[in-house]
Design a protein around this motif. Sequence first.
Motif, PDB file in Angstrom:
ATOM      1  N   ILE A 167      26.457  31.286  22.274  1.00 20.97           N
ATOM      2  CA  ILE A 167      27.772  30.986  21.692  1.00 20.97           C
ATOM      3  C   ILE A 167      28.220  29.628  22.206  1.00 20.97           C
ATOM      4  O   ILE A 167      28.432  29.462  23.408  1.00 20.97           O
ATOM      5  CB  ILE A 167      28.807  32.067  22.088  1.00 20.97           C
ATOM      6  N   ASP A 168      28.382  28.651  21.305  1.00 22.62           N
ATOM      7  CA  ASP A 168      28.751  27.307  21.787  1.00 22.62           C
ATOM      8  C   ASP A 168      30.231  27.245  22.170  1.00 22.62           C
ATOM      9  O   ASP A 168      30.582  26.639  23.165  1.00 22.62           O
ATOM     10  CB  ASP A 168      28.363  26.220  20.771  1.00 22.62           C
ATOM     11  N   ASP A 169      31.080  27.906  21.355  1.00 27.85           N
ATOM     12  CA  ASP A 169      32.527  27.803  21.602  1.00 27.85           C
ATOM     13  C   ASP A 169      33.142  29.161  21.288  1.00 27.85           C
ATOM     14  O   ASP A 169      33.377  29.481  20.119  1.00 27.85           O
ATOM     15  CB  ASP A 169      33.114  26.698  20.705  1.00 27.85           C
ATOM     16  N   ILE A 170      33.400  29.946  22.304  1.00 32.97           N
ATOM     17  CA  ILE A 170      33.771  31.345  22.055  1.00 32.97           C
ATOM     18  C   ILE A 170      35.096  31.438  21.301  1.00 32.97           C
ATOM     19  O   ILE A 170      35.271  32.349  20.475  1.00 32.97           O
ATOM     20  CB  ILE A 170      33.779  32.178  23.365  1.00 32.97           C
ATOM     21  N   ASN A 171      36.000  30.511  21.527  1.00 34.16           N
ATOM     22  CA  ASN A 171      37.287  30.597  20.820  1.00 34.16           C
ATOM     23  C   ASN A 171      37.132  30.352  19.326  1.00 34.16           C
ATOM     24  O   ASN A 171      37.756  31.038  18.507  1.00 34.16           O
ATOM     25  CB  ASN A 171      38.298  29.626  21.435  1.00 34.16           C
ATOM     26  N   SER A 172      36.254  29.438  18.960  1.00 32.15           N
ATOM     27  CA  SER A 172      36.063  29.214  17.523  1.00 32.15           C
ATOM     28  C   SER A 172      35.299  30.388  16.910  1.00 32.15           C
ATOM     29  O   SER A 172      35.562  30.780  15.770  1.00 32.15           O
ATOM     30  CB  SER A 172      35.377  27.863  17.269  1.00 32.15           C
ATOM     31  N   ILE A 217      35.549  33.503  17.885  1.00 29.58           N
ATOM     32  CA  ILE A 217      36.533  34.586  17.738  1.00 29.58           C
ATOM     33  C   ILE A 217      37.405  34.346  16.501  1.00 29.58           C
ATOM     34  O   ILE A 217      37.656  35.270  15.718  1.00 29.58           O
ATOM     35  CB  ILE A 217      37.400  34.693  19.018  1.00 29.58           C
ATOM     36  N   ALA A 218      37.801  33.108  16.299  1.00 25.73           N
ATOM     37  CA  ALA A 218      38.615  32.786  15.117  1.00 25.73           C
ATOM     38  C   ALA A 218      37.819  33.064  13.844  1.00 25.73           C
ATOM     39  O   ALA A 218      38.331  33.645  12.879  1.00 25.73           O
ATOM     40  CB  ALA A 218      39.052  31.316  15.174  1.00 25.73           C
ATOM     41  N   ASP A 219      36.541  32.698  13.857  1.00 24.40           N
ATOM     42  CA  ASP A 219      35.686  32.950  12.678  1.00 24.40           C
ATOM     43  C   ASP A 219      35.524  34.452  12.432  1.00 24.40           C
ATOM     44  O   ASP A 219      35.540  34.907  11.281  1.00 24.40           O
ATOM     45  CB  ASP A 219      34.299  32.325  12.879  1.00 24.40           C
ATOM     46  N   GLN A 247      28.267  40.395  11.900  1.00 24.70           N
ATOM     47  CA  GLN A 247      28.329  39.642  10.645  1.00 24.70           C
ATOM     48  C   GLN A 247      28.439  38.145  10.907  1.00 24.70           C
ATOM     49  O   GLN A 247      27.804  37.339  10.211  1.00 24.70           O
ATOM     50  CB  GLN A 247      29.508  40.150   9.818  1.00 24.70           C
ATOM     51  N   LEU A 248      29.212  37.793  11.918  1.00 21.85           N
ATOM     52  CA  LEU A 248      29.344  36.368  12.241  1.00 21.85           C
ATOM     53  C   LEU A 248      28.001  35.798  12.703  1.00 21.85           C
ATOM     54  O   LEU A 248      27.596  34.703  12.279  1.00 21.85           O
ATOM     55  CB  LEU A 248      30.404  36.169  13.324  1.00 21.85           C
ATOM     56  N   VAL A 249      27.313  36.539  13.547  1.00 21.89           N
ATOM     57  CA  VAL A 249      26.008  36.073  14.040  1.00 21.89           C
ATOM     58  C   VAL A 249      25.027  35.924  12.877  1.00 21.89           C
ATOM     59  O   VAL A 249      24.352  34.891  12.742  1.00 21.89           O
ATOM     60  CB  VAL A 249      25.469  37.049  15.117  1.00 21.89           C
ATOM     61  N   LEU A 250      24.953  36.920  12.016  1.00 14.16           N
ATOM     62  CA  LEU A 250      24.024  36.851  10.885  1.00 14.16           C
ATOM     63  C   LEU A 250      24.410  35.715   9.934  1.00 14.16           C
ATOM     64  O   LEU A 250      23.545  35.005   9.413  1.00 14.16           O
ATOM     65  CB  LEU A 250      23.984  38.190  10.133  1.00 14.16           C
TER      66      LEU A 250
END
Lengths: 312, 312, 312
Positions: B10-15, B17-19, B302-305
């Motif tokens: 995960i490069d930027d956990i806050n982004s 989470i928003a996604d 779903q975000l990861v895929l």
Amino acid sequence: MKHYTSIHDIDDINSWIADAKALKQAPLQDVTLGKDKTIGLLFFNSSLRTRLSTQKAALNLGMNPIVMNVSGDAWGIEFGDGTVMDGNTAEHIKEAAAVVSQYCDIIAVRAFPTLTDKTKDESEQVLKSFVTYASVPIVNMESATGHPLQGLTDALTISEHAKVAKPKVVLSWAPHVKTLPHAVANSFVQAMQKMDVEFVITHPEGYDLNPEITGNTPIIYNQEEAFANADFVYTKNWCSYSDYGKILSEDPNWMITKEKLGDAKFMHCLPVRRNVVVEDAVLDSDSSLVIQQANNRTYAAQLVLKKLLENL
Amino acid sequence: MKHYTSIHDIDDINSWIADAKALKQAPLQDVTLGKDKTIGLLFFNSSLRTRLSTQKAALNLGMNPIVMNVSGDAWGIEFGDGTVMDGNTAEHIKEAAAVVSQYCDIIAVRAFPTLTDKTKDESEQVLKSFVTYASVPIVNMESATGHPLQGLTDALTISEHAKVAKPKVVLSWAPHVKTLPHAVANSFVQAMQKMDVEFVITHPEGYDLNPEITGNTPIIYNQEEAFANADFVYTKNWCSYSDYGKILSEDPNWMITKEKLGDAKFMHCLPVRRNVVVEDAVLDSDSSLVIQQANNRTYAAQLVLKKLLENL
Amino acid sequence: MKHYTSIHDIDDINSWIADAKALKQAPLQDVTLGKDKTIGLLFFNSSLRTRLSTQKAALNLGMNPIVMNVSGDAWGIEFGDGTVMDGNTAEHIKEAAAVVSQYCDIIAVRAFPTLTDKTKDESEQVLKSFVTYASVPIVNMESATGHPLQGLTDALTISEHAKVAKPKVVLSWAPHVKTLPHAVANSFVQAMQKMDVEFVITHPEGYDLNPEITGNTPIIYNQEEAFANADFVYTKNWCSYSDYGKILSEDPNWMITKEKLGDAKFMHCLPVRRNVVVEDAVLDSDSSLVIQQANNRTYAAQLVLKKLLENL
């Protein structure tokens, strides 16, 4: 073609190979052909490539695959005629096959041989019972004596990688620790007999395949001699056919090595036991076609399903 | 991102989470992204949430999931390099991973640790072998040392339920009757270290997690002290890391109770043993977020895929 | 209708039968109704027809089926209230049902009775726990005391094949080698009680079904007498209800034969043990409706799912 149970169901192997190559170029060209159609994949035995590639093939045609491990998900199936079913089997194939035909437009079946009862195995009881009692097309996903999806795959792979008009193809037995079926070897022999190749079989004495299948194909008991000038070495272990189900040799000298292989390409249906059937140096080199073969399983299955769907 | 094997992907956990929150608002927004794409879910171990939520996530993206219990549906896989495969394993990961890559656009793998061989577990042999030998992206559905789909889920859940800018989050060990892995705890620690939270870990002495993972995170051996002013109490059992695989304590005083929890929210990855890890009164109250966490598993997957599909 | 757990959930069986016949005429008429909706099929026990026909029904409605063998794919589920879960169960139904509800729009469950603990079986613990703790509709794919998808199927089949306005229907016990549940017989009785048929039950003494279910339905202990002028003979083995779970008789004279059957149609839910429950001559003749029944499983399930989807 009503069913695909054996290599003999291929009317013209060269045109099938051409069709499979075309599907491989554009796998989604028939994605509406199988719309709202269901294929039931029934496994009486374990599977990895066949399970995944047949599903992939069905999905490429827009079909819905339904997968079932018969023994694990349901119960024991009875195949005997007239049996008083007071034992371990709970449902007769007459009902099971007819019932599954109500839900699936095509049924694909995997059922391995006993390797103890030659007569039963050669009768292809499970596969033939499905053909008899189902009302939809049957696809053989490896039966007691044949694996025609693999045979078609192998023909396709050889056609793709041949560098001469009539390549020399050798089927070589190799050692293994378990008693294995003849199905893959049989279908490979039958496929090669239909192709324009120079084809020889090599194995230790006592490992002759069913002579009704090998027919006029030359059999050479000296592996080195057989491998001379080979373009493709297709390797597979099988148990004795004449001394049915027995392991007569585990001679490591029959293992395939880089040195023996020379410039030939190595083929195997997988799964393969490394450093028993073939050494790492072969599989880890560009001489090995095993992953390309596995890829072609999709297109062989897709061609078969396409032909069956077009005929529904 | 080529693979999703650890929270470090995960490069930027806050982004992220928003996604994930945006996906949760409109789960079918990318339903054409995975059209005609296949994900293979390979389970070397049991699963309920991961099995269902990852399928659901794939379906939300229009993908075709193919699920396989590796040992039950196929056979034993060999991971050793140079092994003479004359034992119980029938196929080498080199072939298996390359072959499955022919049929699936993404491969997701679950493989638990031995909890007897620390070196082997920390080498992440199964997961890393897939990364090495597959030719498609690999998703970790819980490996020997990490469960990053769960970690991302947990970060999302905390972000959704936080009532202050920098909430206090406590990871608490709790008793259990079986020897359990460190994977969930490890990924949770790594996720919290990336978030803007006040994070502490509490467990009995002897239960310290891998110090390379916990790093500077405060560890408090007194549970009551750790829980003071907590906003979230994330609970999980794990076996000893230093005395590898051992159960050093089943002390029921570490069980989570309503009284201990106070106003904090209770979190757990599930499955959870009631009245061993946590009392009924917690799970049956509004303090528990476990069902919301389970729901978020879909959107984390779903975000990861989605990210992997966009990168294909 | 919020759930489909029993024949009592059918408000008007004649209108349901008419609806099912219409679906059978045009199975894909509602193929967009279930688009992007998921049904979870949870099996605590083996299944063939139910597994396949419910998937087929879901596919006909455009739904995505997710199939799970609960014990094999996941782990033991705890149903007891307040249990200290330090034994063999790893997850409580409170969590499991709520969690699966996060991923599936409908949950279908199969869970057989113990046949040793009458009170527990009659409490329908598994099915009722799903109804209580899930947040989505529950479909009974055969529970401890009922199999209402089968009962609806059977009503449909009788309606299709009746040649007189009020046919005579006989439910006959038949011998079997194993201890079998009452579920199919119970739901058949309840379905027939709702239809305009002359309905009688026949079985050896000691095999009376739950009197709260049979109610005023005539029970005749003489099979020959019961079969007189029958239009349909529905056959099923079950164990003793009063001497709960016991096999009191394996009397082969109760086996169904062609001679006994006369002009009546033979029905059975399958799987059926040939030459134990019924002789080959019946199943292999046009008197048998078992395959037509199996086919109707799809449309019974499809009607139930359609009604639940329309109500979501």
